[in-house]
Design a protein around this motif. Structure first.
Motif, PDB file in Angstrom:
ATOM      1  N   HIS A 108     -17.804 -33.977  -7.549  1.00 54.16           N
ATOM      2  CA  HIS A 108     -17.108 -32.595  -7.081  1.00 54.16           C
ATOM      3  C   HIS A 108     -15.714 -32.517  -7.410  1.00 54.16           C
ATOM      4  CE1 HIS A 108     -17.120 -29.070  -4.896  1.00 54.16           C
ATOM      5  NE2 HIS A 108     -16.044 -29.411  -4.035  1.00 54.16           N
ATOM      6  N   HIS A 110     -12.462 -29.634  -8.968  1.00 56.57           N
ATOM      7  CA  HIS A 110     -12.017 -28.212  -9.558  1.00 56.57           C
ATOM      8  C   HIS A 110     -10.933 -28.416 -10.416  1.00 56.57           C
ATOM      9  CE1 HIS A 110     -14.727 -26.618  -6.347  1.00 56.57           C
ATOM     10  NE2 HIS A 110     -14.036 -27.436  -5.559  1.00 56.57           N
ATOM     11  N   HIS A 274     -20.650 -25.490  -2.268  1.00 55.92           N
ATOM     12  CA  HIS A 274     -20.064 -26.023  -1.070  1.00 55.92           C
ATOM     13  C   HIS A 274     -20.827 -25.715   0.124  1.00 55.92           C
ATOM     14  CE1 HIS A 274     -16.625 -25.387  -3.979  1.00 55.92           C
ATOM     15  NE2 HIS A 274     -16.321 -26.661  -2.950  1.00 55.92           N
ATOM     16  N   HIS A 311     -19.399 -31.748   0.487  1.00 54.63           N
ATOM     17  CA  HIS A 311     -18.880 -31.821   1.972  1.00 54.63           C
ATOM     18  C   HIS A 311     -19.846 -32.382   2.819  1.00 54.63           C
ATOM     19  CE1 HIS A 311     -15.108 -30.977  -0.023  1.00 54.63           C
ATOM     20  NE2 HIS A 311     -15.370 -29.685  -0.513  1.00 54.63           N
ATOM     21  N   ASP A 362     -12.889 -33.872  -5.108  1.00 54.34           N
ATOM     22  CA  ASP A 362     -12.513 -32.650  -5.005  1.00 54.34           C
ATOM     23  C   ASP A 362     -11.315 -31.946  -5.700  1.00 54.34           C
ATOM     24  OD1 ASP A 362     -13.034 -30.027  -4.084  1.00 54.34           O
ATOM     25  OD2 ASP A 362     -12.549 -30.535  -1.812  1.00 54.34           O
TER      26      ASP A 362
HETATM   27 ZN   LIG Z   1     -14.622 -28.219  -3.615  1.00 51.71          ZN
END
Ligand SMILES: [Zn+2]
Length: 491
Positions: A108, A110, A274, A311, A362
């Motif tokens: 995961h 971004h 998410h 998450h 993340d």
């Molecule tokens: Zn995220």
């Protein structure tokens, strides 16, 4: 070529392939793999020899003292004691004083967010406040920013031991496209699962993002189909897969969730979003949908081996059992969960129940460090804070980032060092200050201590880090470019 075929064949027989149990998608007739910029020749041999230790993560979790690994093309052909393997190959790297482990798998991220690290108004809020303060800045993103930030993030990941990564790009202002990330990944030579994210529910319709940052749903689906058809490569050893990934329950409609699932399944590609990130996220789900996050995804068909959720800090017992029963995966992101004060995901309970949990750094606006080996450490430490000193061992934490990560991404060809697996291997120098005094258990030391960046990284048979230096890019130039672009977003 100087390897010894008989010896290699014997090792192949005694060390059977991992795999078999997990499913691999059939090749889509429309698959058109993106061009890899620097593929290795299929018959080239690479010998990684004399490692102080090889932590294989194979079926038997073998930890081999004084070991070697032989690679042909992009595949591992043999692993074992150094004296039992060939001594020569087309290319030889001496790993004396190093520990080799399977390349880590990041489930995961971004990557564009590395342009917006530690933005002052977003330093101290929880999820909803944090993201609302960042949307207006992200609105100014350009295609060049996506390309450069993806290269920057991948360099950071690679230096921290990561060889396979997912990225979740869910906003497309100013002509940005998923193709921009894909192009950067091909340049870096990193194994990539590119998630075509999306946001369709603007503020005027009860969502969190500004209306100007959301896309039309028909356009989202059309573009998602386009990138699947153009890029998705389902084959074993694939360097690029596409994932269908609406951003979150608070930024897309239920219709788009349903349509996305049906599109993904018609092409046999994975789904990602998410879920249940914090208490506000759960409250939103209850108020808007009259469902818990688990009930919401179950009703929409967002469970199964082809789905993983980021998450799940607040996933309830019903959700944990649902995920275990259906094979639904989780990307655990301990640093981000701490940074946003989201809570402690019950990973020990999830693992005990049979849920597959991988690890993710993340985005860099909520971590703000894309350091995979450090994330392994945080995963171990945070479980102990929440659930006691025996909640997670160093070896279990490392398993999250290797074998479990591969399974989360529906792969059986990475995550372990064994014959037949893809040649994704990293090595850390055991003589660094942060590891001094821990020679009795170098594998645990990688997690408990600070091993610094990798000395070597091999991805798909290609050496991308050598003696601590990136071989595939001009790192200083990219950092300078990246910082100049970041300064235009937040002067
Ligand atoms: Zn995220």
């Amino acid at each position: 070529m100087h390897n010894q075929p008989d010896q290699t064949r014997r090792l192949l027989l005694t060390l059977p392939l991992l795999a078999a149990s997990s499913k691999l998608f059939a090749v889509s007739p429309s698959a058109a793999p993106a061009k890899e910029h620097h593929p290795v020749k299929p018959d080239r041999t690479l010998l990684l020899k004399n490692a102080d230790m090889i932590a294989t993560m194979d079926h038997e979790r073998r930890e081999i003292r004084h070991g070697s690994i032989l690679i042909k093309g992009n595949v591992i052909t043999a692993v074992g004691k150094a004296e039992e393997l060939p001594q020569q190959a087309d290319e030889v790297i001496d790993l004396k004083g190093h520990i080799a482990i399977p390349g880590l798998i990041n489930t995961h991220h971004h990557m564009y967010q590395s342009l917006t690290r530690v933005i002052p108004p977003a330093q101290d809020g929880e999820l909803f406040k944090w993201i609302s303060n960042l949307y207006p800045i992200w609105q100014k993103m350009t295609p060049e920013m996506i390309r450069v930030s993806t290269m920057m993030s991948m360099a950071e990941l690679i230096l921290s031991g990561c060889t396979t990564t997912s990225d979740h790009l869910y906003l497309y202002p100013g002509g940005c496209k998923l193709d921009d990330s894909i192009d950067a990944a091909a340049r870096m030579g990193m194994r990539f699962h590119a998630s075509r994210g999306s946001m369709s529910l603007g503020q005027s319709r009860g969502g969190l993002p500004p209306d100007s940052l959301v896309e039309d749903e028909a356009a989202i689906l059309t573009d998602t189909q386009r990138v699947i058809e153009r890029y998705h490569d389902a084959r074993r050893g694939s360097m690029l897969r596409i994932v269908v990934a609406p951003c979150s329950p608070f930024s897309v409609t239920q219709d788009l969730m349903r349509e996305s699932a049906s599109l993904a399944r018609s092409y046999k590609v994975s789904l990602h979003t998410h879920l249940a990130e914090n208490d506000n996220d759960v409250r939103y789900s209850q108020e808007k949908f009259n469902r818990t996050p688990a009930q919401y995804v179950e009703e929409l068909g967002w469970v199964g081996h082809d789905v993983w959720h980021a998450h799940c800090v607040k996933l309830d017992d019903y959700g944990i059992n649902l995920f275990a029963r259906t094979g639904t995966g989780i990307a655990h992101c301990p640093c981000s969960n701490m940074r946003l004060a989201s809570g402690i995901a019950p990973v020990r309970t999830m693992l005990n129940a049979g849920v597959n949990v991988g690890l993710g750094v993340d985005g860099s606006a909520s971590n703000d460090t894309a350091d995979m080996i450090a994330e392994v450490r945080q995963a171990m430490l945070l479980q102990r804070v929440g659930f006691g000193p025996d909640a997670m061992t160093a070896r279990q934490a490392l398993e999250l980032a290797t074998l479990n990560g591969a399974k989360v991404l529906n792969r059986d060809d990475v995550g372990a060092i064994a014959p037949g697996m893809m040649a994704d291997i990293v090595a850390f120098d055991l003589n660094r200050p942060g590891l001094a005094g821990a020679g009795h258990d170098p594998l645990a030391a990688l997690v408990f201590c600070n091993p610094g960046t990798v000395a070597y990284s091999v991805i798909n048979g290609r050496v991308v880090v050598e003696k601590g230096q990136m071989t595939v890019m001009d790192l200083d130039k990219t950092v300078a470019q990246h910082n100049a672009l970041a300064a235009t977003l937040y002067p």
